[in-house]
Design a protein around this motif. Structure first.
Motif, mmCIF file in Angstrom:
data_model
loop_
_atom_site.group_PDB
_atom_site.id
_atom_site.type_symbol
_atom_site.label_atom_id
_atom_site.label_comp_id
_atom_site.label_asym_id
_atom_site.label_seq_id
_atom_site.Cartn_x
_atom_site.Cartn_y
_atom_site.Cartn_z
ATOM 1 N N LYS A 103 -22.449 9.263 9.364
ATOM 2 C CA LYS A 103 -21.548 10.489 9.237
ATOM 3 C C LYS A 103 -20.376 10.646 9.676
ATOM 4 C CE LYS A 103 -26.091 13.147 9.117
ATOM 5 N NZ LYS A 103 -26.967 14.365 9.558
ATOM 6 N N GLY A 104 -20.224 10.013 10.907
ATOM 7 C CA GLY A 104 -18.822 10.087 11.632
ATOM 8 C C GLY A 104 -17.726 9.391 10.579
ATOM 9 N N ALA A 105 -18.197 8.205 10.108
ATOM 10 C CA ALA A 105 -17.278 7.656 8.975
ATOM 11 C C ALA A 105 -17.027 8.427 7.691
ATOM 12 C CB ALA A 105 -17.845 6.254 8.568
ATOM 13 N N ILE A 106 -17.897 9.190 7.158
ATOM 14 C CA ILE A 106 -17.718 10.098 6.132
ATOM 15 C C ILE A 106 -16.794 11.130 6.483
ATOM 16 C CG2 ILE A 106 -18.770 11.575 4.470
ATOM 17 C CD1 ILE A 106 -21.195 9.708 4.585
ATOM 18 N N ASN A 107 -17.021 11.887 7.781
ATOM 19 C CA ASN A 107 -16.267 12.880 7.953
ATOM 20 C C ASN A 107 -14.841 12.533 8.594
ATOM 21 O OD1 ASN A 107 -18.378 14.480 7.215
ATOM 22 N ND2 ASN A 107 -19.156 14.650 9.401
ATOM 23 N N GLU A 108 -14.633 11.406 8.993
ATOM 24 C CA GLU A 108 -13.104 10.931 9.455
ATOM 25 C C GLU A 108 -12.086 10.824 8.315
ATOM 26 O OE1 GLU A 108 -11.998 6.609 10.944
ATOM 27 O OE2 GLU A 108 -13.279 7.615 12.260
ATOM 28 N N PRO A 109 -11.040 11.585 8.529
ATOM 29 C CA PRO A 109 -9.962 11.495 7.443
ATOM 30 C C PRO A 109 -9.498 10.279 7.180
ATOM 31 C CG PRO A 109 -9.185 12.618 9.481
ATOM 32 C CD PRO A 109 -10.673 12.362 9.776
ATOM 33 N N GLU A 110 -9.002 9.886 6.072
ATOM 34 C CA GLU A 110 -8.420 8.612 5.692
ATOM 35 C C GLU A 110 -7.010 8.556 6.285
ATOM 36 O OE1 GLU A 110 -8.594 7.603 1.773
ATOM 37 O OE2 GLU A 110 -10.780 8.332 1.623
ATOM 38 N N PRO A 111 -6.668 7.670 6.836
ATOM 39 C CA PRO A 111 -5.317 7.397 7.325
ATOM 40 C C PRO A 111 -4.244 7.321 6.161
ATOM 41 C CG PRO A 111 -6.541 5.297 7.695
ATOM 42 C CD PRO A 111 -7.494 6.363 7.354
ATOM 43 N N PRO A 112 -3.148 7.628 6.479
ATOM 44 C CA PRO A 112 -2.141 7.655 5.175
ATOM 45 C C PRO A 112 -1.949 6.252 4.852
ATOM 46 C CG PRO A 112 -0.949 8.544 7.218
ATOM 47 C CD PRO A 112 -2.527 8.284 7.599
ATOM 48 N N ALA A 113 -1.518 5.980 3.413
ATOM 49 C CA ALA A 113 -1.536 4.686 3.065
ATOM 50 C C ALA A 113 -0.081 4.351 2.966
ATOM 51 C CB ALA A 113 -2.402 4.475 1.568
ATOM 52 N N LYS A 114 0.513 4.016 4.306
ATOM 53 C CA LYS A 114 1.797 3.770 4.451
ATOM 54 C C LYS A 114 2.401 2.427 3.905
ATOM 55 C CE LYS A 114 2.805 6.394 8.374
ATOM 56 N NZ LYS A 114 3.036 6.476 9.862
ATOM 57 N N GLU A 115 1.314 1.306 3.787
ATOM 58 C CA GLU A 115 1.561 0.044 3.216
ATOM 59 C C GLU A 115 1.699 0.078 1.854
ATOM 60 O OE1 GLU A 115 1.637 -2.798 5.040
ATOM 61 O OE2 GLU A 115 1.639 -1.790 6.918
ATOM 62 N N GLU A 116 0.751 0.828 1.247
ATOM 63 C CA GLU A 116 0.759 0.711 -0.425
ATOM 64 C C GLU A 116 2.073 1.505 -0.823
ATOM 65 O OE1 GLU A 116 -2.522 2.723 -1.758
ATOM 66 O OE2 GLU A 116 -3.933 1.624 -0.728
ATOM 67 N N LYS A 117 2.512 2.408 0.068
ATOM 68 C CA LYS A 117 4.000 3.266 -0.413
ATOM 69 C C LYS A 117 4.984 2.442 -0.283
ATOM 70 C CE LYS A 117 2.170 8.141 0.583
ATOM 71 N NZ LYS A 117 2.509 9.131 1.488
ATOM 72 N N LYS A 118 5.093 1.604 0.576
ATOM 73 C CA LYS A 118 6.214 0.420 1.010
ATOM 74 C C LYS A 118 6.181 -0.404 -0.138
ATOM 75 C CE LYS A 118 6.512 0.866 5.892
ATOM 76 N NZ LYS A 118 6.082 0.080 7.340
ATOM 77 N N GLU A 119 4.930 -1.006 -0.604
ATOM 78 C CA GLU A 119 4.939 -1.983 -1.497
ATOM 79 C C GLU A 119 5.400 -1.596 -2.829
ATOM 80 O OE1 GLU A 119 1.025 -3.773 -1.816
ATOM 81 O OE2 GLU A 119 1.103 -4.174 0.468
ATOM 82 N N GLU A 120 4.979 -0.081 -3.111
ATOM 83 C CA GLU A 120 5.338 0.373 -4.427
ATOM 84 C C GLU A 120 6.952 0.680 -4.488
ATOM 85 O OE1 GLU A 120 3.385 4.090 -4.966
ATOM 86 O OE2 GLU A 120 1.420 3.150 -4.979
ATOM 87 N N LYS A 121 7.361 1.028 -3.224
ATOM 88 C CA LYS A 121 9.087 1.057 -3.297
ATOM 89 C C LYS A 121 9.612 -0.137 -3.378
ATOM 90 C CE LYS A 121 9.216 5.284 -0.295
ATOM 91 N NZ LYS A 121 9.758 5.797 0.934
ATOM 92 N N LYS A 122 9.170 -1.325 -2.859
ATOM 93 C CA LYS A 122 9.511 -2.640 -3.217
ATOM 94 C C LYS A 122 9.658 -3.096 -4.746
ATOM 95 C CE LYS A 122 8.799 -4.292 1.592
ATOM 96 N NZ LYS A 122 7.918 -5.401 2.273
ATOM 97 N N GLU A 123 8.586 -2.872 -5.310
ATOM 98 C CA GLU A 123 8.339 -3.170 -6.574
ATOM 99 C C GLU A 123 9.393 -2.439 -7.274
ATOM 100 O OE1 GLU A 123 4.238 -2.461 -7.566
ATOM 101 O OE2 GLU A 123 3.657 -4.222 -6.120
ATOM 102 N N GLU A 124 9.570 -1.049 -7.320
ATOM 103 C CA GLU A 124 10.479 -0.368 -8.014
ATOM 104 C C GLU A 124 12.035 -0.914 -7.885
ATOM 105 O OE1 GLU A 124 9.954 3.781 -6.742
ATOM 106 O OE2 GLU A 124 8.305 4.043 -7.686
ATOM 107 N N THR A 125 12.347 -1.348 -6.640
ATOM 108 C CA THR A 125 13.785 -1.588 -6.302
ATOM 109 C C THR A 125 13.920 -3.200 -7.067
ATOM 110 O OG1 THR A 125 13.080 -2.495 -4.258
ATOM 111 C CG2 THR A 125 13.940 -0.157 -4.308
ATOM 112 N N GLN A 126 12.890 -3.664 -7.059
ATOM 113 C CA GLN A 126 12.819 -5.226 -7.620
ATOM 114 C C GLN A 126 12.977 -5.123 -9.163
ATOM 115 O OE1 GLN A 126 9.687 -7.508 -6.285
ATOM 116 N NE2 GLN A 126 10.598 -7.669 -4.144
ATOM 117 N N ALA A 127 12.339 -4.046 -9.565
ATOM 118 C CA ALA A 127 12.566 -4.058 -11.016
ATOM 119 C C ALA A 127 13.716 -3.446 -11.896
ATOM 120 C CB ALA A 127 11.080 -2.848 -11.660
#
Length: 64
Positions: A39-63
């Motif tokens: 129950k604690g794991a379900i109610n715990e908010p997810e941390p922001p996905a900073k890693e994914e955003k950084k990877e998306e920006k790198k892919e955009e700049t490389q493209a």
């Protein structure tokens, strides 16, 4: 069509016969801890996905 009191009593008797009176409190406390953690794991908010955003920006700049 849930479990009523007679069904719960039958399940408790079967568990008592299988595990014995000494083991049942340990099993109950372990099950309670597992449910509490779940129950604690379900109610715990997810941390922001900073890693994914950084990877998306790198892919955009490389493209470009």
């Amino acid at each position: 069509m849930g479990l009523g009191l007679p069904e719960m009593i039958i399940i408790g008797i079967i568990a008592l016969l299988i595990f014995g009176p000494k083991k049942l409190p340990e099993l109950g406390s372990g099950l309670g801890k597992a449910i509490r953690d779940f129950k604690g794991a379900i109610n715990e908010p997810e941390p922001p996905a900073k890693e994914e955003k950084k990877e998306e920006k790198k892919e955009e700049t490389q493209a470009k």
